[in-house]
Scaffold this motif. Structure first.
Motif, PDB file in Angstrom:
ATOM      1  N   LEU A 153       0.640   9.689 -20.917  1.00  0.00           N
ATOM      2  CA  LEU A 153       1.877   9.077 -20.443  1.00  0.00           C
ATOM      3  C   LEU A 153       2.386   8.061 -21.454  1.00  0.00           C
ATOM      4  O   LEU A 153       3.588   7.998 -21.736  1.00  0.00           O
ATOM      5  CB  LEU A 153       1.658   8.405 -19.087  1.00  0.00           C
ATOM      6  CG  LEU A 153       2.833   7.578 -18.548  1.00  0.00           C
ATOM      7  CD1 LEU A 153       4.082   8.441 -18.374  1.00  0.00           C
ATOM      8  CD2 LEU A 153       2.458   6.906 -17.228  1.00  0.00           C
ATOM      9  N   SER A 154       1.493   7.280 -22.019  1.00  0.00           N
ATOM     10  CA  SER A 154       1.889   6.287 -23.022  1.00  0.00           C
ATOM     11  C   SER A 154       2.545   6.959 -24.218  1.00  0.00           C
ATOM     12  O   SER A 154       3.577   6.493 -24.728  1.00  0.00           O
ATOM     13  CB  SER A 154       0.666   5.485 -23.472  1.00  0.00           C
ATOM     14  OG  SER A 154       1.022   4.524 -24.446  1.00  0.00           O
ATOM     15  N   GLU A 155       1.974   8.089 -24.667  1.00  0.00           N
ATOM     16  CA  GLU A 155       2.556   8.826 -25.794  1.00  0.00           C
ATOM     17  C   GLU A 155       3.922   9.402 -25.416  1.00  0.00           C
ATOM     18  O   GLU A 155       4.854   9.400 -26.228  1.00  0.00           O
ATOM     19  CB  GLU A 155       1.596   9.939 -26.214  1.00  0.00           C
ATOM     20  CG  GLU A 155       0.274   9.423 -26.782  1.00  0.00           C
ATOM     21  CD  GLU A 155      -0.771  10.514 -26.941  1.00  0.00           C
ATOM     22  OE1 GLU A 155      -0.486  11.663 -26.510  1.00  0.00           O
ATOM     23  OE2 GLU A 155      -1.865  10.235 -27.468  1.00  0.00           O
ATOM     24  N   TYR A 156       4.038   9.885 -24.203  1.00  0.00           N
ATOM     25  CA  TYR A 156       5.298  10.436 -23.698  1.00  0.00           C
ATOM     26  C   TYR A 156       6.375   9.358 -23.690  1.00  0.00           C
ATOM     27  O   TYR A 156       7.510   9.580 -24.119  1.00  0.00           O
ATOM     28  CB  TYR A 156       5.049  10.966 -22.290  1.00  0.00           C
ATOM     29  CG  TYR A 156       6.136  11.814 -21.678  1.00  0.00           C
ATOM     30  CD1 TYR A 156       6.305  13.145 -22.060  1.00  0.00           C
ATOM     31  CD2 TYR A 156       6.965  11.311 -20.683  1.00  0.00           C
ATOM     32  CE1 TYR A 156       7.276  13.943 -21.471  1.00  0.00           C
ATOM     33  CE2 TYR A 156       7.942  12.099 -20.096  1.00  0.00           C
ATOM     34  CZ  TYR A 156       8.090  13.418 -20.488  1.00  0.00           C
ATOM     35  OH  TYR A 156       9.056  14.192 -19.894  1.00  0.00           O
TER      36      TYR A 156
ATOM     37  N   ASP B 258       1.285  -3.242 -18.310  1.00  0.00           N
ATOM     38  CA  ASP B 258       2.172  -2.978 -19.445  1.00  0.00           C
ATOM     39  C   ASP B 258       2.720  -1.561 -19.373  1.00  0.00           C
ATOM     40  O   ASP B 258       3.907  -1.334 -19.599  1.00  0.00           O
ATOM     41  CB  ASP B 258       1.412  -3.182 -20.756  1.00  0.00           C
ATOM     42  CG  ASP B 258       2.262  -2.839 -21.972  1.00  0.00           C
ATOM     43  OD1 ASP B 258       3.268  -3.538 -22.206  1.00  0.00           O
ATOM     44  OD2 ASP B 258       1.935  -1.856 -22.674  1.00  0.00           O
ATOM     45  N   LEU B 259       1.869  -0.603 -19.035  1.00  0.00           N
ATOM     46  CA  LEU B 259       2.304   0.785 -18.927  1.00  0.00           C
ATOM     47  C   LEU B 259       3.327   0.939 -17.806  1.00  0.00           C
ATOM     48  O   LEU B 259       4.321   1.641 -17.941  1.00  0.00           O
ATOM     49  CB  LEU B 259       1.102   1.697 -18.675  1.00  0.00           C
ATOM     50  CG  LEU B 259       1.354   3.211 -18.712  1.00  0.00           C
ATOM     51  CD1 LEU B 259       1.896   3.637 -20.074  1.00  0.00           C
ATOM     52  CD2 LEU B 259       0.070   3.965 -18.390  1.00  0.00           C
ATOM     53  N   SER B 260       3.088   0.244 -16.712  1.00  0.00           N
ATOM     54  CA  SER B 260       4.025   0.288 -15.592  1.00  0.00           C
ATOM     55  C   SER B 260       5.387  -0.265 -15.992  1.00  0.00           C
ATOM     56  O   SER B 260       6.430   0.308 -15.654  1.00  0.00           O
ATOM     57  CB  SER B 260       3.464  -0.521 -14.415  1.00  0.00           C
ATOM     58  OG  SER B 260       4.345  -0.501 -13.318  1.00  0.00           O
ATOM     59  N   ALA B 261       5.395  -1.362 -16.744  1.00  0.00           N
ATOM     60  CA  ALA B 261       6.653  -1.965 -17.184  1.00  0.00           C
ATOM     61  C   ALA B 261       7.377  -1.047 -18.167  1.00  0.00           C
ATOM     62  O   ALA B 261       8.602  -0.901 -18.114  1.00  0.00           O
ATOM     63  CB  ALA B 261       6.380  -3.324 -17.833  1.00  0.00           C
TER      64      ALA B 261
END
Length: 265
Positions: free
Chosen positions: A22-25, A123-126
């Motif tokens: 997801l982070s890469e996306y 951080d990922l959520s934001a």
């Protein structure tokens, strides 16, 4: 993701992989330039030089942006012909948005937004919220929609238009004066439209979901709805009509299919 006996959140290995992907996306979609490229090629395939001219950056930078978009599967390339030049016409690679590409992006972001990311990675959520905002702003003008998840019709997008929409299996004539989202017989746990499983209703500009006394029940984000109670929907809500492999699941998105630009001459 689950809690141990002490009540602490444990992130399982497969979820770690999902979060990393997801982070890469999000890294790919967080670029406003890449979102502009998606909009440019949404209706008509274009080569790198055409795209470069429209976004006003170098050929090399444009190619890097395209490669990033190719890596997440929202862009495809196929051979085409260049515009006429003094040297004639020659084959070039042309790039276009894959069919249903924007709907897939909205669906993917909506599904992940419903996960409890805040406790796992704030951080990922934001970042997820920020990218969803960018996508909505760049591709504004679409109508709210629900996207079917799983089963033989996985990925089908149903725009929510009008004021009342029944959902279930059966014949369109059985829906009476209601518009209908008709599901195939493979979704056996969902009752027929003649006695709709559920109904979407627009009230004061907000879409609601209502269970119509179904046997299998209707669930929003895992919570069962009382029969005939209208539940307001929020962007990214997950809706289950019955449970199990023969039920039907949807993700609700505030933005449906984006407005299409007129074909270029």
């Amino acid at each position: 993701m689950h809690e141990d006996e002490a009540g602490e959140t444990i992130i399982l290995p497969d979820e770690v992989d999902s979060f990393r992907e997801l982070s890469e996306y999000l890294d790919v979609l967080s670029s406003s330039t890449r979102l502009r490229i998606l909009k440019i090629i949404e209706r008509k395939p274009k080569d790198i030089r055409q795209i470069s001219s429209e976004i006003r950056t170098s050929y090399e930078n444009t190619k890097k942006h395209i490669d990033k978009l190719l890596s997440i599967g929202v862009v495809r390339k196929e051979a085409g012909l260049s515009r006429p030049t003094s040297k004639g016409i020659h084959p070039v690679w042309k790039y276009s948005l894959v069919p249903g590409g924007m709907e897939a992006i909205v669906r993917n972001l909506g599904l992940f937004s419903n996960m409890r990311l805040a406790s796992a990675d704030a951080d990922l959520s934001a970042r997820l919220a920020a990218v969803r905002g960018q996508v909505a702003e760049e591709f504004s003008g679409g109508v709210p929609a629900v996207t079917l998840l799983g089963g033989p019709d996985d990925g089908t997008v149903f725009p929510l238009e009008g004021e009342r929409i029944a959902v279930g299996r059966g014949d369109r004539d059985a829906a009476g004066d209601l518009s209908a989202i008709l599901l195939s017989e493979e979704y056996a746990a969902v009752t027929r439209v003649s006695k709709p499983h559920a109904r979407f209703t627009l009230q004061s500009g907000v879409w609601h979901i209502e269970d119509c006394g179904s046997t299998g029940g209707t669930f929003v984000n895992g919570a069962a709805l009382a029969p005939h109670h209208r539940q307001p929907l929020q962007d990214g809500d997950l809706i289950d009509l019955a449970r199990g492999v023969h039920g039907a699941s949807f993700v609700y998105t505030e933005r449906g299919r984006s407005e299409r630009e007129e074909e270029e001459p």
